[in-house]
Design a protein around this motif. Structure first.
Motif, short mmCIF file in Angstrom:
data_model
loop_
_atom_site.label_atom_id
_atom_site.label_comp_id
_atom_site.label_asym_id
_atom_site.label_seq_id
_atom_site.Cartn_x
_atom_site.Cartn_y
_atom_site.Cartn_z
N LEU A 188 48.53 -1.85 13.82
CA LEU A 188 48.61 -2.56 14.70
C LEU A 188 49.50 -2.04 15.91
CD1 LEU A 188 49.52 -5.80 12.89
CD2 LEU A 188 47.22 -5.33 13.93
N ARG A 189 50.03 -0.94 15.51
CA ARG A 189 50.96 -0.24 16.44
C ARG A 189 50.32 0.03 17.67
NH1 ARG A 189 56.29 0.68 16.36
NH2 ARG A 189 56.35 -0.39 14.46
N ASN A 190 51.03 -0.28 18.81
CA ASN A 190 50.36 0.05 20.20
C ASN A 190 49.11 -0.98 20.65
OD1 ASN A 190 52.52 1.75 21.47
ND2 ASN A 190 51.89 3.43 19.95
N GLN A 191 48.68 -1.59 19.70
CA GLN A 191 47.61 -2.20 20.21
C GLN A 191 48.03 -3.36 21.36
OE1 GLN A 191 44.63 -1.61 19.02
NE2 GLN A 191 45.05 -0.60 17.41
N PRO A 192 47.06 -3.59 22.28
CA PRO A 192 47.64 -4.41 23.39
C PRO A 192 46.81 -5.78 23.26
CG PRO A 192 45.44 -3.12 24.09
CD PRO A 192 46.18 -2.82 22.59
N VAL A 193 47.76 -6.82 23.18
CA VAL A 193 47.24 -8.02 22.79
C VAL A 193 47.93 -8.89 24.17
CG1 VAL A 193 47.69 -8.00 20.57
CG2 VAL A 193 49.67 -8.93 21.93
N ALA A 194 46.99 -10.23 24.15
CA ALA A 194 47.41 -11.36 25.32
C ALA A 194 48.02 -12.50 24.60
CB ALA A 194 46.24 -11.69 26.01
N VAL A 195 49.06 -13.14 25.13
CA VAL A 195 49.53 -14.25 24.39
C VAL A 195 49.32 -15.40 25.24
CG1 VAL A 195 51.16 -12.68 22.93
CG2 VAL A 195 51.98 -13.68 25.02
N GLN A 196 49.15 -16.57 24.61
CA GLN A 196 49.36 -17.91 25.67
C GLN A 196 50.58 -18.31 25.93
OE1 GLN A 196 46.41 -20.53 24.06
NE2 GLN A 196 47.42 -22.34 24.46
N HIS A 197 51.57 -18.61 24.93
CA HIS A 197 53.05 -18.83 25.32
C HIS A 197 53.80 -17.42 24.79
CE1 HIS A 197 56.57 -21.10 25.90
NE2 HIS A 197 57.02 -20.97 24.49
N LYS A 198 55.15 -17.37 25.08
CA LYS A 198 55.81 -16.32 24.80
C LYS A 198 56.44 -16.63 23.30
CE LYS A 198 57.00 -13.74 28.61
NZ LYS A 198 56.50 -12.40 28.04
N SER A 199 55.54 -17.03 22.29
CA SER A 199 55.88 -17.57 21.16
C SER A 199 56.41 -16.42 20.12
CB SER A 199 54.87 -18.50 20.43
OG SER A 199 54.51 -19.38 21.28
N PHE A 200 55.65 -15.19 20.42
CA PHE A 200 55.58 -14.19 19.25
C PHE A 200 56.12 -12.75 20.04
CE2 PHE A 200 51.75 -16.86 18.71
CZ PHE A 200 52.46 -17.45 17.30
N SER A 201 57.15 -12.94 20.88
CA SER A 201 57.78 -11.69 21.33
C SER A 201 58.46 -10.82 20.30
CB SER A 201 58.68 -12.02 22.49
OG SER A 201 58.06 -12.71 23.73
N TYR A 202 59.12 -11.64 19.44
CA TYR A 202 59.91 -10.88 18.42
C TYR A 202 59.02 -10.31 17.40
CZ TYR A 202 63.84 -13.34 20.44
OH TYR A 202 65.01 -13.80 21.02
N LEU A 203 57.97 -10.97 16.90
CA LEU A 203 57.03 -10.48 16.10
C LEU A 203 56.19 -9.06 16.60
CD1 LEU A 203 55.05 -10.91 13.56
CD2 LEU A 203 53.23 -11.79 15.05
N LEU A 204 55.97 -9.33 18.10
CA LEU A 204 55.21 -8.01 18.70
C LEU A 204 56.15 -7.10 18.75
CD1 LEU A 204 53.33 -9.88 21.71
CD2 LEU A 204 52.62 -9.58 19.19
N ALA A 205 57.47 -7.04 19.07
CA ALA A 205 58.31 -6.05 19.29
C ALA A 205 58.66 -5.64 17.88
CB ALA A 205 59.61 -6.65 19.78
N TRP A 206 58.66 -6.18 16.67
CA TRP A 206 58.75 -5.82 15.32
C TRP A 206 57.64 -4.68 15.10
CZ3 TRP A 206 56.53 -8.43 10.70
CH2 TRP A 206 56.58 -7.72 9.36
N LEU A 207 56.23 -5.09 15.50
CA LEU A 207 55.25 -4.50 14.84
C LEU A 207 54.65 -3.47 15.80
CD1 LEU A 207 53.28 -7.40 13.45
CD2 LEU A 207 54.40 -5.54 12.05
N GLY A 208 55.26 -3.40 17.04
CA GLY A 208 54.96 -2.54 18.20
C GLY A 208 53.54 -2.86 18.82
N LEU A 209 53.12 -3.97 18.53
CA LEU A 209 52.08 -4.38 19.42
C LEU A 209 52.60 -4.68 21.06
CD1 LEU A 209 50.84 -7.25 16.98
CD2 LEU A 209 49.41 -5.78 17.88
#
Ligand SMILES: [Zn+2]
Length: 297
Positions: A188-209
């Protein structure tokens, strides 16, 4: 005398096992309190994974639960600003007011992301103190767990050793699980994603998304079709692998964008109870990783 002994025999086992009433604002903190509190606590979760924690009605049943609570465990950072102050006021329970040991805010024990440089309510109606959705990074759950164990021991010193033992056992299992999740999540590292609401900022930061776009024009503001069309155009030049939403959020914006761009819309459980497998904190992250990895072939 005999009568008194019978009375004591009936009462003592009950009072010896009287559990501490914990009022959790969100299911993740209810689950964490259960891990550390075990049978020494009786937990009430004010919300489910299918409710928007920013927008909860201060119902009389919630006020009644808060009235009997010895400990209130909430997120803080203004996530519950629309309903928690009303509950605290109407319940009139002095032990759980802010500043008392019976009031516990998880965001106090974690460095917050997305702290705005300047406070401007025009930027949206939520997240003015930084992003409150801290539990989507399991390392934050470890931090909050350590603080919560100490708080339980402070409020209920008779069971302090039990809280410490359960807290240490949970922390050890949790660290092992984090190491396992990090290995699994490598693709998952460096994979670009779109999010609906900023609900997952910590998840993304942890996994490098990498979050390349947010569907909401401002936090908490539902995107219009015109706004979504602009997001779709932006994704043509900077594509994303998937669009993420929490199960409590409306599927429409993510689904609309998915149909327009062909990238998969992924609904994440977001918290405990958000899917069948997310029946505890471990299942929450197992299921979240499965759903993310499925979208990255
Ligand atoms: Zn939010």
């Amino acid at each position: 005398m005999k009568r008194l002994l019978v009375y004591l025999a009936l009462c003592l086992p009950v009072s010896a096992h009287a559990a501490l009433n914990v009022f959790a604002c969100e299911p993740e903190w209810a689950a964490l309190a259960k891990e550390i509190g075990g049978d020494d606590v009786k937990i009430y979760s004010a919300t489910t994974a299918f409710q928007d924690p920013h927008r909860i009605e201060a119902r009389p049943s919630l006020i009644a639960q808060m009235r009997r609570a010895a400990l209130v465990v909430c997120t803080g950072a203004e996530l519950e600003t629309g309903w928690l102050p009303v509950l605290l006021r109407d319940a009139g329970n002095a032990a759980v007011q802010p500043g008392r040991p019976g009031y516990f805010e998880a965001t106090r024990f974690v460095p917050l992301l997305e702290k705005p440089a300047r406070l401007d309510r025009a930027e949206g109606d939520v997240h003015a103190q930084g992003n409150p959705h801290i539990h989507t990074d399991p390392r934050n759950i470890a931090r909050v767990g350590a603080a919560l164990g100490a708080r339980l021991a402070e409020i209920d010193p008779v069971h302090a050793a039990d809280y410490r033992a359960r807290g240490e056992a949970f922390a050890a299992r949790w660290q092992t699980a984090i190491a396992r999740w990090e290995i699994r999540a490598a693709p998952l590292r460096n994979q670009p994603v779109a999010v609906q609401h900023k609900s997952f900022s910590y998840l993304l930061a942890w996994l490098g998304l990498r979050e390349v776009v947010t569907l909401e024009p401002k936090p908490g503001v539902e995107p219009s079709v015109g706004h979504l069309a602009r997001v779709a155009a932006q994704l043509q030049t900077a594509p994303a692998k998937m669009v993420l939403r929490a199960v409590y959020q409306s599927p429409r914006p993510a689904d609309w964008l998915s149909q327009r761009t062909g990238m998969p819309a992924v609904a994440l459980p977001y918290t405990v109870g958000g899917s069948e497998r997310a029946n505890d904190l471990f299942g929450l992250f197992d299921d979240t990783l499965d759903r993310l990895l499925k979208a990255v072939p």
